[in-house]
Every structure is written in structure tokens, then in C-alpha cells.
Scaffold this active site. Structure first.
Site, PDB file in Angstrom:
ATOM      1  N   ARG A   1      62.021 105.097  76.699  1.00 22.67           N
ATOM      2  CA  ARG A   1      62.283 105.032  75.266  1.00 22.67           C
ATOM      3  C   ARG A   1      61.040 104.512  74.520  1.00 22.67           C
ATOM      4  O   ARG A   1      60.678 105.015  73.463  1.00 22.67           O
ATOM      5  CB  ARG A   1      63.466 104.085  75.046  1.00 22.67           C
ATOM      6  CG  ARG A   1      64.050 104.094  73.678  1.00 22.67           C
ATOM      7  CD  ARG A   1      65.332 103.304  73.698  1.00 22.67           C
ATOM      8  NE  ARG A   1      66.448 104.126  74.109  1.00 22.67           N
ATOM      9  CZ  ARG A   1      67.384 104.582  73.266  1.00 22.67           C
ATOM     10  NH1 ARG A   1      67.328 104.282  71.997  1.00 22.67           N
ATOM     11  NH2 ARG A   1      68.356 105.334  73.689  1.00 22.67           N
TER      12      ARG A   1
ATOM     13  N   HIS B   1      73.450 104.453  55.667  1.00 20.06           N
ATOM     14  CA  HIS B   1      74.618 104.272  56.537  1.00 20.06           C
ATOM     15  C   HIS B   1      75.906 104.415  55.721  1.00 20.06           C
ATOM     16  O   HIS B   1      76.008 103.846  54.621  1.00 20.06           O
ATOM     17  CB  HIS B   1      74.557 102.889  57.202  1.00 20.06           C
ATOM     18  CG  HIS B   1      75.691 102.654  58.133  1.00 20.06           C
ATOM     19  ND1 HIS B   1      75.695 103.154  59.416  1.00 20.06           N
ATOM     20  CD2 HIS B   1      76.865 102.008  57.960  1.00 20.06           C
ATOM     21  CE1 HIS B   1      76.845 102.819  59.999  1.00 20.06           C
ATOM     22  NE2 HIS B   1      77.569 102.118  59.138  1.00 20.06           N
TER      23      HIS B   1
ATOM     24  N   GLU C   1      75.383 109.207  49.211  1.00 15.45           N
ATOM     25  CA  GLU C   1      74.154 109.101  50.023  1.00 15.45           C
ATOM     26  C   GLU C   1      73.039 109.948  49.425  1.00 15.45           C
ATOM     27  O   GLU C   1      71.894 109.494  49.317  1.00 15.45           O
ATOM     28  CB  GLU C   1      74.408 109.606  51.454  1.00 15.45           C
ATOM     29  CG  GLU C   1      75.280 108.706  52.282  1.00 15.45           C
ATOM     30  CD  GLU C   1      75.401 109.203  53.719  1.00 15.45           C
ATOM     31  OE1 GLU C   1      75.745 108.383  54.567  1.00 15.45           O
ATOM     32  OE2 GLU C   1      75.159 110.393  53.996  1.00 15.45           O
TER      33      GLU C   1
HETATM   34  C1  GRF Z   1      75.024 110.439  57.185  1.00 15.63           C
HETATM   35  O1  GRF Z   1      76.373 110.224  56.810  1.00 15.63           O
HETATM   36  C2  GRF Z   1      74.383 109.122  57.496  1.00 15.63           C
HETATM   37  O2  GRF Z   1      74.820 108.071  56.708  1.00 15.63           O
HETATM   38  C3  GRF Z   1      74.817 108.906  58.920  1.00 15.63           C
HETATM   39  O3  GRF Z   1      74.769 110.183  59.504  1.00 15.63           O
HETATM   40  C4  GRF Z   1      74.964 111.172  58.503  1.00 15.63           C
HETATM   41  C5  GRF Z   1      73.781 112.085  58.584  1.00 15.63           C
HETATM   42  O4  GRF Z   1      73.889 113.192  57.797  1.00 15.63           O
HETATM   43  N1  GRF Z   1      74.003 107.922  59.553  1.00 15.63           N
HETATM   44  P1  GRF Z   1      72.673 114.197  57.594  1.00 15.63           P
HETATM   45  O5  GRF Z   1      72.086 114.537  58.960  1.00 15.63           O
HETATM   46  O6  GRF Z   1      71.659 113.559  56.685  1.00 15.63           O
HETATM   47  O7  GRF Z   1      73.323 115.402  56.977  1.00 15.63           O
END
Ligand code: GRF
Length: 176
Positions: free
Chosen positions: A54, A98, A160
């Protein structure tokens, strides 16, 4: 930008005309890579399987990003924890989006966990990334009502897609 799957947040940053220098994915053949290609953004896969450890993967990924002029990293839907080695390349310069009001419901099933817990409000958090699972300092949060449940996922994603570009734009202008 770090991605693993759909890349709808990547698309929101592209549509918001943010200067995305490069896209790194830990998984091959994902929609996010198609979105990067369509926008003419250099993209590369850094799978764990192709690297001895990793740490080695994260070092290569950080080097590749830095060579492309990245000085600010956005993780969106990136489903691996970042090693200390990667964090050290971009100190205080990695943010993640998130789908919950952290510290509530960290981890990969935040929306399902909020539903299972029966809360009436969940939300979206943009936060700095540290070595923990969604534990870094919160930068911005916005609540989202759980009801109507049928549209919760959609409404969280809409928040988001608005919040992440806003915060990234502000942080980039503070850095440059
Ligand atoms: C989003 O809901 C983010 O908050 C979570 O995973 C999802 C990713 O969506 N961590 P995308 O790949 O940006 O469409």
C-alpha cells in the site's frame, strides 16, 4: 483528484471549471476514468494488486500527481484509506466529501447506516483527510432531512455536487 467509481463529484468539479490537473483511480474501468478522458484530464489507475504494498502504491500515486502539478488533492468516492506517506506529500491539502454529518456514520455505508439508525437528519461533510476512517477536521457541513427516504440518496448527492466545488474553490484561492 482521487476516485474509485462513478465520479459524479469529479463531474461536478469539471462542470464548475475547477483546474483539475490529474485523476487517479484505485480501480480500472470505472465511469470516473471515462469522465476524466472526456474532459481531457490525464488519468491513471493505481490498483493495490499491481503494487508490492500500500505504501509503494501511495508513493507512486503521490509522485505521479505531484509531477502533474497537483498541489491540492480532492478525494471523492475514493474507497481506500491513504497511507501516512501519501498524506506527507500533501500536508493539510487533501479533502474528502462524505455523505453524513461526521462524526456520525463514518465508513462506506454512511447513508444506509443513517437510515438504519432512524435519524431524522443526515447530511454532507467536506473534511480534511487524515489516517483515520473519515476522522479529519471538518471544513463544511450541510444537513439533509432523511424524509422523503425515496429521494435521500439523490438529495445527498445534489448537496455534495454543490458543496464540494464551493469548498475546493475557496481552498484553492486561499492557497494560490
Ligand atoms: C459520494 O456519495 C461520496 O460522498 C462517497 O462516495 C460517493 C462517490 O460518488 N464517499 P461519486 O463517485 O463522486 O459519484
Amino acid at each position: 483528484m482521487l476516485v474509485s467509481g462513478e465520479g459524479s463529484n469529479l463531474q461536478a468539479l469539471i462542470d464548475g471549471r475547477l483546474p483539475i490537473a490529474a485523476v487517479a483511480s484505485n480501480r480500472p474501468n470505472v465511469r470516473a476514468l471515462e469522465r476524466a478522458a472526456a474532459a481531457g484530464i490525464p488519468a491513471r489507475v493505481f490498483s493495490l494488486e499491481a503494487h508490492a504494498s500500500r505504501d509503494r502504491r501511495d508513493t507512486e500515486m503521490a509522485t505521479w500527481l505531484a509531477l502533474r502539478g497537483v498541489d491540492f488533492v480532492v478525494s471523492a468516492g475514493y474507497m481506500h484509506l491513504l497511507t501516512r506517506r501519501f498524506l506527507e506529500w500533501f500536508p493539510e491539502r487533501i479533502v474528502n466529501v462524505h455523505p453524513s454529518l461526521l462524526p456520525a456514520f463514518p465508513g462506506p455505508r454512511a447513508i444506509d447506516d443513517a437510515l438504519a439508525a432512524g435519524v431524522t437528519t443526515t447530511g454532507v461533510t467536506v473534511h480534511y483527510v487524515d489516517e483515520g476512517l473519515d476522522t479529519g477536521t471538518v471544513i463544511r457541513q450541510e444537513p439533509v432531512p432523511v424524509e422523503p427516504q425515496e429521494t435521500l440518496v439523490e438529495r445527498i448527492h445534489a448537496v455534495e455536487h454543490r458543496l464540494l466545488p464551493e469548498v475546493v474553490r475557496e481552498l484553492c484561492s486561499a492557497v494560490h
